[in-house]
Design a protein around this motif. Sequence first.
Motif, PDB file in Angstrom:
ATOM      1  N   GLU A 139     -28.681   4.980 -22.150  1.00 26.81           N
ATOM      2  CA  GLU A 139     -28.339   6.181 -21.377  1.00 26.81           C
ATOM      3  C   GLU A 139     -27.649   7.215 -22.270  1.00 26.81           C
ATOM      4  O   GLU A 139     -27.939   8.412 -22.181  1.00 26.81           O
ATOM      5  N   TYR A 140     -26.739   6.735 -23.115  1.00 33.23           N
ATOM      6  CA  TYR A 140     -26.068   7.631 -24.056  1.00 33.23           C
ATOM      7  C   TYR A 140     -27.106   8.397 -24.873  1.00 33.23           C
ATOM      8  O   TYR A 140     -27.054   9.619 -24.980  1.00 33.23           O
ATOM      9  N   ARG A 141     -28.030   7.655 -25.471  1.00 30.90           N
ATOM     10  CA  ARG A 141     -29.072   8.292 -26.308  1.00 30.90           C
ATOM     11  C   ARG A 141     -29.894   9.279 -25.499  1.00 30.90           C
ATOM     12  O   ARG A 141     -30.251  10.346 -25.992  1.00 30.90           O
ATOM     13  N   HIS A 142     -30.216   8.935 -24.258  1.00 26.92           N
ATOM     14  CA  HIS A 142     -30.991   9.836 -23.401  1.00 26.92           C
ATOM     15  C   HIS A 142     -30.268  11.172 -23.230  1.00 26.92           C
ATOM     16  O   HIS A 142     -30.859  12.241 -23.404  1.00 26.92           O
ATOM     17  N   TYR A 143     -28.985  11.118 -22.872  1.00 25.27           N
ATOM     18  CA  TYR A 143     -28.225  12.359 -22.669  1.00 25.27           C
ATOM     19  C   TYR A 143     -28.156  13.185 -23.950  1.00 25.27           C
ATOM     20  O   TYR A 143     -28.382  14.390 -23.929  1.00 25.27           O
ATOM     21  N   VAL A 144     -27.831  12.542 -25.047  1.00 25.38           N
ATOM     22  CA  VAL A 144     -27.632  13.265 -26.299  1.00 25.38           C
ATOM     23  C   VAL A 144     -28.958  13.747 -26.897  1.00 25.38           C
ATOM     24  O   VAL A 144     -29.069  14.893 -27.329  1.00 25.38           O
ATOM     25  N   ASN A 145     -29.966  12.894 -26.907  1.00 21.77           N
ATOM     26  CA  ASN A 145     -31.238  13.276 -27.525  1.00 21.77           C
ATOM     27  C   ASN A 145     -32.001  14.327 -26.730  1.00 21.77           C
ATOM     28  O   ASN A 145     -32.842  15.029 -27.288  1.00 21.77           O
ATOM     29  N   ASN A 146     -31.732  14.438 -25.432  1.00 21.55           N
ATOM     30  CA  ASN A 146     -32.420  15.431 -24.614  1.00 21.55           C
ATOM     31  C   ASN A 146     -31.637  16.738 -24.491  1.00 21.55           C
ATOM     32  O   ASN A 146     -31.986  17.587 -23.680  1.00 21.55           O
ATOM     33  N   ALA A 147     -30.598  16.884 -25.281  1.00 24.95           N
ATOM     34  CA  ALA A 147     -29.776  18.095 -25.232  1.00 24.95           C
ATOM     35  C   ALA A 147     -30.201  19.092 -26.312  1.00 24.95           C
ATOM     36  O   ALA A 147     -30.512  18.700 -27.434  1.00 24.95           O
ATOM     37  N   ASP A 148     -30.199  20.354 -25.936  1.00 23.98           N
ATOM     38  CA  ASP A 148     -30.452  21.425 -26.907  1.00 23.98           C
ATOM     39  C   ASP A 148     -29.188  21.714 -27.709  1.00 23.98           C
ATOM     40  O   ASP A 148     -29.254  22.172 -28.845  1.00 23.98           O
ATOM     41  N   ILE A 149     -28.035  21.477 -27.086  1.00 27.78           N
ATOM     42  CA  ILE A 149     -26.731  21.744 -27.705  1.00 27.78           C
ATOM     43  C   ILE A 149     -25.909  20.472 -27.654  1.00 27.78           C
ATOM     44  O   ILE A 149     -25.809  19.832 -26.608  1.00 27.78           O
ATOM     45  N   GLN A 150     -25.336  20.125 -28.796  1.00 24.90           N
ATOM     46  CA  GLN A 150     -24.386  19.012 -28.853  1.00 24.90           C
ATOM     47  C   GLN A 150     -23.062  19.574 -29.334  1.00 24.90           C
ATOM     48  O   GLN A 150     -23.025  20.514 -30.128  1.00 24.90           O
ATOM     49  N   PHE A 151     -21.967  19.018 -28.868  1.00 21.04           N
ATOM     50  CA  PHE A 151     -20.656  19.559 -29.187  1.00 21.04           C
ATOM     51  C   PHE A 151     -20.115  19.079 -30.531  1.00 21.04           C
ATOM     52  O   PHE A 151     -19.355  19.780 -31.163  1.00 21.04           O
ATOM     53  N   ILE A 152     -20.490  17.882 -30.970  1.00 24.32           N
ATOM     54  CA  ILE A 152     -19.959  17.356 -32.227  1.00 24.32           C
ATOM     55  C   ILE A 152     -20.954  17.534 -33.366  1.00 24.32           C
ATOM     56  O   ILE A 152     -20.581  17.958 -34.455  1.00 24.32           O
ATOM     57  N   LYS A 153     -22.205  17.226 -33.134  1.00 30.77           N
ATOM     58  CA  LYS A 153     -23.219  17.322 -34.186  1.00 30.77           C
ATOM     59  C   LYS A 153     -23.537  18.786 -34.469  1.00 30.77           C
ATOM     60  O   LYS A 153     -23.942  19.527 -33.572  1.00 30.77           O
ATOM     61  N   ASP A 154     -23.328  19.195 -35.721  1.00 33.60           N
ATOM     62  CA  ASP A 154     -23.548  20.579 -36.113  1.00 33.60           C
ATOM     63  C   ASP A 154     -23.947  20.595 -37.584  1.00 33.60           C
ATOM     64  O   ASP A 154     -23.173  20.168 -38.444  1.00 33.60           O
ATOM     65  N   SER A 155     -25.134  21.077 -37.866  1.00 33.26           N
ATOM     66  CA  SER A 155     -25.639  21.057 -39.245  1.00 33.26           C
ATOM     67  C   SER A 155     -24.777  21.893 -40.190  1.00 33.26           C
ATOM     68  O   SER A 155     -24.723  21.620 -41.392  1.00 33.26           O
ATOM     69  N   SER A 156     -24.068  22.891 -39.673  1.00 32.24           N
ATOM     70  CA  SER A 156     -23.221  23.710 -40.546  1.00 32.24           C
ATOM     71  C   SER A 156     -21.864  23.061 -40.826  1.00 32.24           C
ATOM     72  O   SER A 156     -21.127  23.526 -41.687  1.00 32.24           O
TER      73      SER A 156
END
Length: 191
Positions: A139-156
């Motif tokens: 379920e965790y992966r579903h929520y995170v992988n289906n998001a356009d925006i994540q709060f922690i993961k940031d390529s910059s």
Amino acid sequence: LGVSDGENVSIPGVIQFIVGSKVQQGIALQGKIMPVEGFEDIIEEFKSFVHEIGLVGLFDIDFYECGGKLYFSELNIRYGGSGYAVVKSGVNLPAMFVENICGLEDGDARNRKVEKSAIYANERMAFNDLCVGEISYREYRHYVNNADIQFIKDSSDPAPYKIYRKGLIRVAIRDTIKRVFKWRKQRIIVL
């Protein structure tokens, strides 16, 4: 979410609460950031309300939709937990406020709007629910992988996510081990 300098009030978008955290009630684990189109009337009422009370600062207004009607819930005189979705949508309300109080405001800044809808995931809320067993790793992966925006993961700014990921991997391994032992225990009892 919005910002006010006491005279001008900016509410650049609307956030829809989709899935709430089970551990931290009232905080969105997953939501949707949207442009204000379709909400113009209520947004104007909220702007008038904030202006009338003379609020200066960041704020968050909750409202409900029921039976096609919109109902006011509460005004929070703080930047809400889903505020980063607004920032990631191109409108940095905290920066606008700081620029305003420092006299550095760009006059066009208060007219910025969220341009398109996007699903966001608050990975920290999902992680907290995962850690106590309220959601599975799947379920965790579903929520995170289906998001356009994540709060922690940031390529910059990859460093915070690297640290966060270490904790996530530990929890995923722990949950896998628990499931294997539970399956084996059930199998032994049946035999």
